[in-house]
Motif scaffolding. Structure first.
Motif, mmCIF file in Angstrom:
data_model
loop_
_atom_site.group_PDB
_atom_site.id
_atom_site.type_symbol
_atom_site.label_atom_id
_atom_site.label_comp_id
_atom_site.label_asym_id
_atom_site.label_seq_id
_atom_site.Cartn_x
_atom_site.Cartn_y
_atom_site.Cartn_z
ATOM 1 N N ASP A 101 -22.673 -3.886 28.142
ATOM 2 C CA ASP A 101 -22.248 -5.222 27.693
ATOM 3 C C ASP A 101 -21.160 -5.807 28.588
ATOM 4 O OD1 ASP A 101 -23.947 -5.121 25.507
ATOM 5 O OD2 ASP A 101 -22.440 -4.258 24.185
ATOM 6 N N THR A 102 -20.547 -4.982 29.401
ATOM 7 C CA THR A 102 -19.443 -5.416 30.263
ATOM 8 C C THR A 102 -19.853 -6.587 31.148
ATOM 9 O OG1 THR A 102 -18.629 -3.148 30.312
ATOM 10 C CG2 THR A 102 -17.785 -4.633 31.999
ATOM 11 N N TYR A 103 -21.077 -6.558 31.649
ATOM 12 C CA TYR A 103 -21.523 -7.580 32.601
ATOM 13 C C TYR A 103 -21.745 -8.937 31.941
ATOM 14 C CZ TYR A 103 -21.793 -3.529 35.516
ATOM 15 O OH TYR A 103 -21.457 -2.388 36.206
ATOM 16 N N ALA A 104 -21.764 -8.976 30.611
ATOM 17 C CA ALA A 104 -21.866 -10.238 29.868
ATOM 18 C C ALA A 104 -20.483 -10.708 29.410
ATOM 19 C CB ALA A 104 -22.797 -10.077 28.678
ATOM 20 N N GLY A 105 -19.411 -10.048 29.896
ATOM 21 C CA GLY A 105 -18.052 -10.466 29.578
ATOM 22 C C GLY A 105 -17.453 -9.805 28.352
ATOM 23 N N LYS A 106 -18.137 -8.803 27.827
ATOM 24 C CA LYS A 106 -17.677 -8.146 26.597
ATOM 25 C C LYS A 106 -17.156 -6.749 26.924
ATOM 26 C CE LYS A 106 -20.477 -7.916 22.582
ATOM 27 N NZ LYS A 106 -21.557 -7.388 21.875
ATOM 28 N N LEU A 107 -15.958 -6.436 26.440
ATOM 29 C CA LEU A 107 -15.395 -5.102 26.616
ATOM 30 C C LEU A 107 -15.628 -4.287 25.353
ATOM 31 C CD1 LEU A 107 -11.850 -5.139 28.274
ATOM 32 C CD2 LEU A 107 -13.908 -4.000 29.061
ATOM 33 N N VAL A 108 -16.293 -3.164 25.484
ATOM 34 C CA VAL A 108 -16.500 -2.251 24.356
ATOM 35 C C VAL A 108 -15.796 -0.953 24.736
ATOM 36 C CG1 VAL A 108 -18.190 -1.071 22.916
ATOM 37 C CG2 VAL A 108 -18.733 -3.307 23.865
ATOM 38 N N GLN A 109 -14.700 -0.669 24.034
ATOM 39 C CA GLN A 109 -13.879 0.491 24.384
ATOM 40 C C GLN A 109 -13.642 1.367 23.161
ATOM 41 O OE1 GLN A 109 -10.900 -0.624 27.704
ATOM 42 N NE2 GLN A 109 -10.707 -2.241 26.183
ATOM 43 N N GLY A 110 -13.212 2.581 23.412
ATOM 44 C CA GLY A 110 -12.888 3.504 22.329
ATOM 45 C C GLY A 110 -14.112 4.096 21.657
ATOM 46 N N LYS A 111 -15.216 4.234 22.401
ATOM 47 C CA LYS A 111 -16.440 4.815 21.823
ATOM 48 C C LYS A 111 -16.287 6.312 21.598
ATOM 49 C CE LYS A 111 -20.007 1.832 23.787
ATOM 50 N NZ LYS A 111 -21.205 1.877 24.641
ATOM 51 N N THR A 112 -15.489 6.951 22.457
ATOM 52 C CA THR A 112 -15.303 8.390 22.354
ATOM 53 C C THR A 112 -13.831 8.740 22.486
ATOM 54 O OG1 THR A 112 -15.534 8.759 24.733
ATOM 55 C CG2 THR A 112 -17.550 8.867 23.420
#
Length: 169
Positions: A101-112
């Motif tokens: 999703d990073t390439y669409a401008g969205k940061l998704v963090q803390g998955k692990t």
């Protein structure tokens, strides 16, 4: 401390994803497009939409002798020099970029999270615990293209599921 920085929209990961560089802006670490590789990332997405195949995209990148992310981060070379040994792209490297999703401008963090600094003790957290920041940085692909990708990936998933089904396959 990490959770707070994630919630502020700061990039707290290690090396930035392929196509981006990390830059400090005040107390926030932000992702900015890497002018050397951002066009290659766009090309990867465009080629995937044309072919609907991770392997076909990897083969095309290998034909062009474009260094994979690990080699690029290490050497700073986008293309493999003629006299050097070429370590090419594989399907999983392309898949990782397409699914991010990073390439669409969205940061998704803390998955692990990792306990005691041991990779074997990695804990995968439930989605409710992830920190998601929309419009955290400049996207490399637009929303329309991203939506097409989601549709193609869904279609591929259905096709794969039908292979395993006794009557639909």
């Amino acid at each position: 401390h990490l959770k707070q920085r994630r919630e502020e929209g700061s990039y707290v990961g290690g090396p930035p994803p392929y196509g981006y560089m990390a830059e400090w802006s005040g107390k926030r670490r932000r992702l900015i497009p890497d002018e050397n590789t951002e066009e290659i990332v766009r090309y990867i997405f465009q080629k995937f939409i044309e072919t609907e195949s991770y392997t076909a995209v990897a083969d095309d990148l290998n034909t062009r002798k474009i260094n994979p992310p690990a080699v690029y981060h290490k050497t700073g070379e986008v293309y493999c020099p003629p006299d050097a040994a070429y370590k090419g792209w594989d399907k999983s490297g392309v898949e990782r970029i397409i699914k991010s999703d990073t390439y669409a401008g969205k940061l998704v963090q803390g998955k692990t999270s990792i306990t005691a600094r041991d990779e074997n003790n990695r804990i995968h957290k439930p989605e409710d615990d992830w920190v998601i920041t929309k419009d955290a940085h400049e996207p490399l692909i637009d929303r329309e293209l991203y939506q097409k990708l989601v549709e193609i990936r869904e279609k591929m998933k259905e096709r794969k599921a039908s292979y395993n089904h006794p009557t639909k396959g």
